[in-house]
Design a protein around this motif. Structure first.
Motif, short mmCIF file in Angstrom:
data_model
loop_
_atom_site.label_atom_id
_atom_site.label_comp_id
_atom_site.label_asym_id
_atom_site.label_seq_id
_atom_site.Cartn_x
_atom_site.Cartn_y
_atom_site.Cartn_z
N ALA A 1 -3.14 -1.77 11.27
CA ALA A 1 -3.18 -0.63 10.36
C ALA A 1 -2.25 -0.86 9.16
CB ALA A 1 -2.79 0.64 11.09
N TYR A 2 -1.06 -1.42 9.43
CA TYR A 2 -0.12 -1.69 8.35
C TYR A 2 -0.69 -2.73 7.39
CZ TYR A 2 4.17 -3.12 5.95
OH TYR A 2 5.11 -3.42 4.99
N VAL A 3 -1.23 -3.80 7.94
CA VAL A 3 -1.84 -4.84 7.09
C VAL A 3 -2.98 -4.23 6.28
CG1 VAL A 3 -3.15 -6.99 7.11
CG2 VAL A 3 -1.12 -6.74 8.56
N GLY A 4 -3.69 -3.27 6.87
CA GLY A 4 -4.80 -2.62 6.18
C GLY A 4 -4.38 -1.84 4.95
N THR A 5 -3.11 -1.45 4.87
CA THR A 5 -2.62 -0.77 3.67
C THR A 5 -2.48 -1.72 2.49
OG1 THR A 5 -0.26 -1.12 4.08
CG2 THR A 5 -1.30 0.80 5.15
N GLU A 6 -2.47 -3.02 2.77
CA GLU A 6 -2.29 -4.10 1.79
C GLU A 6 -0.86 -4.18 1.25
OE1 GLU A 6 -5.25 -4.07 -1.25
OE2 GLU A 6 -6.91 -4.37 0.16
N GLU A 7 0.02 -3.29 1.70
CA GLU A 7 1.40 -3.35 1.24
C GLU A 7 2.08 -4.67 1.55
OE1 GLU A 7 4.61 -0.04 1.70
OE2 GLU A 7 5.03 -1.52 3.28
N PRO A 8 1.92 -5.22 2.76
CA PRO A 8 2.68 -6.44 3.08
C PRO A 8 2.16 -7.71 2.43
CG PRO A 8 1.29 -5.84 4.93
CD PRO A 8 1.16 -4.73 3.93
N LEU A 9 1.03 -7.67 1.77
CA LEU A 9 0.42 -8.90 1.27
C LEU A 9 1.20 -9.52 0.12
CD1 LEU A 9 -3.40 -8.05 1.31
CD2 LEU A 9 -1.89 -8.75 3.19
N GLN A 10 1.84 -8.69 -0.70
CA GLN A 10 2.49 -9.18 -1.91
C GLN A 10 4.01 -9.07 -1.87
OE1 GLN A 10 1.02 -10.74 -4.45
NE2 GLN A 10 -1.02 -10.56 -3.56
N VAL A 11 4.57 -8.99 -0.67
CA VAL A 11 6.03 -8.87 -0.55
C VAL A 11 6.56 -9.96 0.38
CG1 VAL A 11 6.19 -6.43 -1.10
CG2 VAL A 11 5.75 -7.11 1.26
#
Length: 220
Positions: free
Chosen positions: A156-166
């Motif tokens: 679910a967290y990965v699905g927010t796309e937040e962690p992809l660019q940090v």
């Protein structure tokens, strides 16, 4: 006597870094570096310490922006270009932005319940009277204790796309904060730019942080 105002130039597209600086009383210009990070890392000596790697990236970004400012758009008065780079040192490996959902999910499954060190490299370059007048660089290390999210929570967290660019596939000030059990060190460094380290680098260049506030007041 009031200090001569100094303008900050942030050599980064990171909204988190910009937010930290603004909340701390600065009003930086943003000029995003065009540095090829992979090329910088590949040019380093084999086995270079992780702290030196992030410092090299920060310096490359600051130098890129300072060079372009001096060549194309000289700023009046005094300005300091701030370059930053963050990477996670974990399990003997230095990792940056995961970029893809698959890599982000894999990293979280590997690091949940464990610890890592978030390294943030900084480089400050003083630009004055149309020339580079000095530079200072350093690295801040902050220890992190990761929670143990379930596979469903990770997906679910990965699905927010937040962690992809940090760096390290997590944030402290966003949704990733749910899964950080604690930190030992400087919180602002984890968000992206260490205020204490930046203040120290400014001091090395003969710039008082009060002059940065004055620079913000002048341009607000």
């Amino acid at each position: 006597m009031s200090p001569t105002p100094v303008r900050l130039v942030l050599a980064s597209a990171s909204p988190a870094r910009l937010k930290v600086l603004r909340a701390a009383g600065a009003a930086p210009l943003v000029s995003v570096s065009q540095v090829d990070e992979d090329a910088v890392l590949e040019g380093l000596a084999p086995g270079v310490p992780h702290e030196d790697a992030v410092a090299a990236l920060a310096r490359a970004k600051a130098e890129d922006v300072a060079t372009r400012i001096l060549a194309d758009d000289p700023l009046p008065g005094r300005a300091v270009v701030i370059g930053c780079d963050s990477m996670l040192s974990i399990g003997g490996e230095l990792v940056g932005k995961p970029l893809t959902p698959e890599v982000a999910a894999e990293r979280w499954r590997a690091m949940r319940g464990g610890t890592g060190t978030l390294l943030t490299g900084h480089c400050a370059i003083l630009v004055e009277d149309g020339r580079e007048a000095g530079s200072a660089a350093g690295t801040r290390a902050t220890e992190l204790r990761f929670g143990a999210p379930s596979d469903a929570e990770i997906d679910a967290y990965v699905g927010t796309e937040e962690p992809l660019q940090v760096a390290g596939a997590f944030t402290l000030d966003g949704a990733g904060g749910w899964f950080i059990e604690g930190i030992d060190g400087d919180p602002s460094s984890v968000i992206g730019i260490s205020l204490p380290l930046t203040r120290s680098l400014l001091a090395e260049l003969g710039v008082d942080v009060v002059a940065v506030w004055a620079g913000a007041s002048r341009t607000s």
